[in-house]
Design an enzyme around this catalytic site. Structure first.
Site, short mmCIF file in Angstrom:
data_model
loop_
_atom_site.label_atom_id
_atom_site.label_comp_id
_atom_site.label_asym_id
_atom_site.label_seq_id
_atom_site.Cartn_x
_atom_site.Cartn_y
_atom_site.Cartn_z
N SER A 273 0.63 -1.29 0.30
CA SER A 273 0.07 0.42 0.14
C SER A 273 0.92 1.16 -0.06
O SER A 273 1.68 0.66 0.48
CB SER A 273 -0.38 0.01 1.02
OG SER A 273 -0.35 0.78 2.35
N LYS A 274 0.73 2.29 -0.21
CA LYS A 274 0.85 3.55 -0.22
C LYS A 274 1.60 4.19 0.93
O LYS A 274 2.88 4.14 1.54
CB LYS A 274 0.10 4.62 -0.26
CG LYS A 274 -0.96 5.42 -1.49
CD LYS A 274 -1.29 6.68 -1.56
CE LYS A 274 -2.14 6.31 -3.06
NZ LYS A 274 -2.04 7.93 -3.60
N ARG A 275 1.69 3.78 2.58
CA ARG A 275 2.71 3.53 3.66
C ARG A 275 3.57 3.02 3.38
O ARG A 275 4.55 2.70 3.71
CB ARG A 275 1.47 3.11 4.86
CG ARG A 275 0.93 1.94 4.99
CD ARG A 275 -0.04 1.41 6.20
NE ARG A 275 -0.59 -0.07 6.07
CZ ARG A 275 0.61 -1.41 6.86
NH1 ARG A 275 1.40 -0.62 7.24
NH2 ARG A 275 -0.49 -2.15 6.71
N HIS A 276 3.15 1.20 2.92
CA HIS A 276 4.35 0.72 2.92
C HIS A 276 5.56 1.06 1.11
O HIS A 276 7.10 1.13 1.41
CB HIS A 276 4.36 -1.43 2.22
CG HIS A 276 3.16 -1.72 2.96
ND1 HIS A 276 1.78 -1.99 3.09
CD2 HIS A 276 3.47 -1.89 4.44
CE1 HIS A 276 1.57 -2.55 3.71
NE2 HIS A 276 2.55 -2.80 4.12
N GLY A 277 4.84 1.69 0.02
CA GLY A 277 5.33 1.86 -0.73
C GLY A 277 5.18 2.37 -1.67
O GLY A 277 5.98 2.50 -2.48
#
Length: 499
Positions: A273-277
Site C-alpha cells: 500500500s502507499k504506507r509501504h511504498g
C-alpha cells in the site's frame, strides 16, 4: 475467479469496423524465429507505480540479456480513465529509470479496428458468437452465483442459439467459445506447470455492445502483431493466461511463453500500500533516490544472484534470467532502500550530484545560487555525500555554504556553545589567523591546539562545527574550513567567540 488446480457476421458488425483509425507500425521485429521479444504494457490511468516499474525492469533485462527486443505498449483503450498526464508520467518514469525501449511506442487505441477484425474472424470460424443476454439476465446470473457461493460465470445461453431468435432492440456482444471440458496447462517460466480446469472458463466478451474490443482480445492481438515471444508480468495476471492461451490458438497463432512474477508486499507481509511504498516512480525521484538505486533495489525484489546485494546495471544484464525469480512475494523495505541509496550516492560523480542538488538548495533558500556558490558546493560534495542517504540530506547539509552571517544556530548545536567553548573559540581564531589554509595545515594546527590545551579533539570540533555551520553535524571540520575559505571561516568563528 478462475483458479489454477496445481455463426456468420451480420451487417451491424460491418458498421463497427468501417471507420478507419491510424495504425502504429512497429519499426522493430524479431530477427529470427528464435529471437526474444518482450514488452511492457501499462495502462495510462495513473502513475508508473513501483510494481509496474519492476515488471518493466524484468522485461528490459530479459531482452537485453538475451540480445532480444524490448517494446513498450500503452494500453489506452479505457478512454474514460486514460489521461495524457498519465501517459507522460509513465514515459518520464521509464526514461528516468533508464529503461529505453526499442522501436516506437505502440498505442493500443490506434489498433481497435485490427482487434475488431480478429473478433470477426472468430465469428466466421464459429469460434465466437453473438450474445443477446440482457442486463437483467446477467444480473440474475450474478445473484444466483452469489447465493450458491461461487464466482459469476456466464451460462452460455446464447452459445448455440440461432441469432434469428434475438429479441428486438437488444445490441449483442460477441463472446468467445471457450472449451468446457478437460484442462488448460500453462508451462510458466516462473510458476512452473499450472493447470486450470476448463469448466472454470466462461465465454468471455470479445466485443462490447458498442463494438469496442475488450482488454483480453486487444492484448492477444497486439502481442501477436508485435511479435511478442515472452510475456513477463505480475502473477495477478496468471488466471488471464489460460483465457489468452485459447484466444491465441483459436486465431491460429502460437502463444508466447508466460512468466508470472510474484507481487510485492510490504515489510509486514500485507499487500503493498502507499504506507509501504506503493508510490509512483516520480515520488521516489522527488524523495531523493537515484535511478540506479531503484534499478538495483527492484531487481532484488524477487530475483537473486547468490548473496550479491549491490548489482550494477551491466552485471544485471549479464546475470539476469527467469530461473532465478522466486515464487514467493517479495517484501518492500524502505530501510534497505535508503541504505542502498547511500551507497550509490557515495559512488556517484560529484558534478552529477551537484547538478541534482542545486535545485533543492535553491528551493530551500528561495533564490538562485551564484556561480561561486555552485563551485563551493562541488568542492564540498565529497564530504557532503559521505553520510547522506538521500539527495535532500545533501541539500540540507550544504545550506551552511550559502548561509549569511550571523548564522542562525540550531538548538542542538547551540548546546555545544557554552561559556568555556566560546572562550576557546576566541583562542582558535588567534591560532588560525597564522595558519596556511590547506587541509593538512589546518588539521596540524588544530590538533596541536588541542594537545596544548590538554583536551580531546572532539571538545574543539563540536563548538567549531556549530560556529561554522550552525549545525551539530556537517562534513569533516577541515573540509568545512577549506571550502568556506579563511576570511569567511574566521568571521563565523568570531561571531560565536567570547573575546
Amino acid at each position: 475467479m478462475l483458479k489454477p488446480r496445481g455463426p456468420a457476421s451480420t451487417p451491424r458488425f460491418e458498421a463497427w469496423t468501417q471507420a478507419p483509425t491510424k495504425q502504429t507500425r512497429l519499426t522493430v521485429s524479431p530477427q529470427s524465429p528464435s529471437a526474444i521479444v518482450t514488452r511492457f504494457a501499462p495502462s495510462p490511468t495513473g502513475f508508473l507505480h513501483i510494481g509496474g516499474a519492476r515488471t518493466a525492469l524484468f522485461n528490459w533485462l530479459y531482452a537485453r540479456h538475451h540480445g532480444g527486443t524490448y517494446l513498450l505498449r500503452i494500453e489506452d483503450t479505457d478512454r474514460a480513465r486514460s489521461t495524457e498526464e498519465a501517459k507522460a508520467a509513465i514515459l518520464d518514469g521509464l526514461a528516468w529509470l533508464g529503461l529505453d525501449h526499442d522501436g516506437e511506442v505502440v498505442y493500443q487505441s490506434q489498433n481497435l479496428d485490427r482487434h475488431a477484425a480478429a473478433a470477426k474472424r472468430l465469428l466466421e470460424d464459429g469460434k465466437a458468437y453473438y450474445c443477446y443476454a440482457s442486463q437483467e439476465e446477467l444480473a440474475q446470473m450474478r445473484e444466483t452465483a452469489r447465493k450458491e457461493g461461487r464466482p459469476m460465470r456466464y451460462d452460455g445461453r446464447w452459445r448455440d442459439r440461432d441469432p434469428s431468435e434475438a429479441p428486438e432492440g437488444v445490441a449483442p456482444v460477441v463472446r468467445f467459445k471457450a472449451p468446457r471440458d478437460g484442462e488448460t496447462v500453462i508451462e510458466d517460466l516462473v510458476q512452473g506447470t499450472v493447470r486450470f480446469g476448463n469448466e472454470q472458463l466462461d465465454d468471455m466478451v470479445l466485443l462490447r455492445a458498442d463494438g469496442t474490443p475488450t482488454y483480453m482480445l486487444s492484448v492477444v492481438v497486439d502481442d501477436h502483431d508485435m511479435g511478442i515471444t515472452h510475456i513477463i508480468r505480475g502473477d495477478d495476471h496468471l488466471t488471464n493466461a489460460a483465457r489468452q492461451y485459447h484466444l491465441f490458438k483459436a486465431l491460429g497463432w502460437e502463444p508466447p511463453r508466460f512468466a508470472h512474477i510474484p507481487l510485492i508486499h510490504g515489510p509486514d507481509g500485507a499487500k503493498l500500500s502507499k504506507r509501504h511504498g506503493a508510490l509512483g516512480v516520480d515520488a521516489y525521484r522527488d524523495m531523493g533516490y537515484l535511478p540506479e538505486t531503484l534499478r538495483n533495489y527492484l531487481l532484488r525484489l524477487g530475483w537473486s544472484h547468490g548473496d550479491d546485494e549491490i548489482i550494477s546495471t551491466p552485471e544485471a544484464i549479464e546475470w539476469f534470467d527467469l530461473d532465478a525469480v522466486g515464487r514467493g512475494a517479495a517484501r518492500f523495505d524502505f530501510k534497505k532502500l535508503d541504505n542502498l541509496n547511500g551507497h550509490y550516492i557515495r559512488e556517484a560523480d560529484d558534478a552529477r550530484l551537484t547538478g541534482l542538488v542545486v535545485p533543492l538548495i535553491e528551493q530551500n533558500a528561495g533564490r538562485a545560487l551564484t556561480g561561486e556558490e555552485k563551485a563551493k558546493l562541488l568542492e564540498a560534495m565529497p564530504g557532503l555525500k559521505a553520510r547522506a542517504r538521500k539527495l535532500p540530506e545533501i541539500a540540507e547539509g550544504a545550506m551552511f555554504l550559502i548561509d549569511k552571517r550571523p548564522l542562525k544556530i540550531d538548538d542542538a548545536a547551540l548546546q555545544t556553545l557554552d561559556d568555556a567553548a566560546r572562550n576557546m573559540l576566541g583562542d582558535v581564531v588567534s591560532c588560525l589567523k597564522t595558519t596556511s589554509w590547506e587541509t593538512e595545515s589546518l588539521e596540524t594546527a588544530l590538533r596541536d591546539f588541542t594537545e596544548t590545551k590538554g583536551i580531546k579533539f572532539g571538545a574543539l570540533a563540536q563548538p567549531l562545527r556549530a560556529a561554522l555551520t550552525g549545525r551539530k553535524t556537517s562534513p569533516g571540520i577541515f573540509d568545512v574550513l577549506k571550502v568556506l575559505g579563511k576570511d569567511e571561516s574566521l568571521k563565523r568563528i568570531e561571531d560565536q567567540a567570547r573575546t
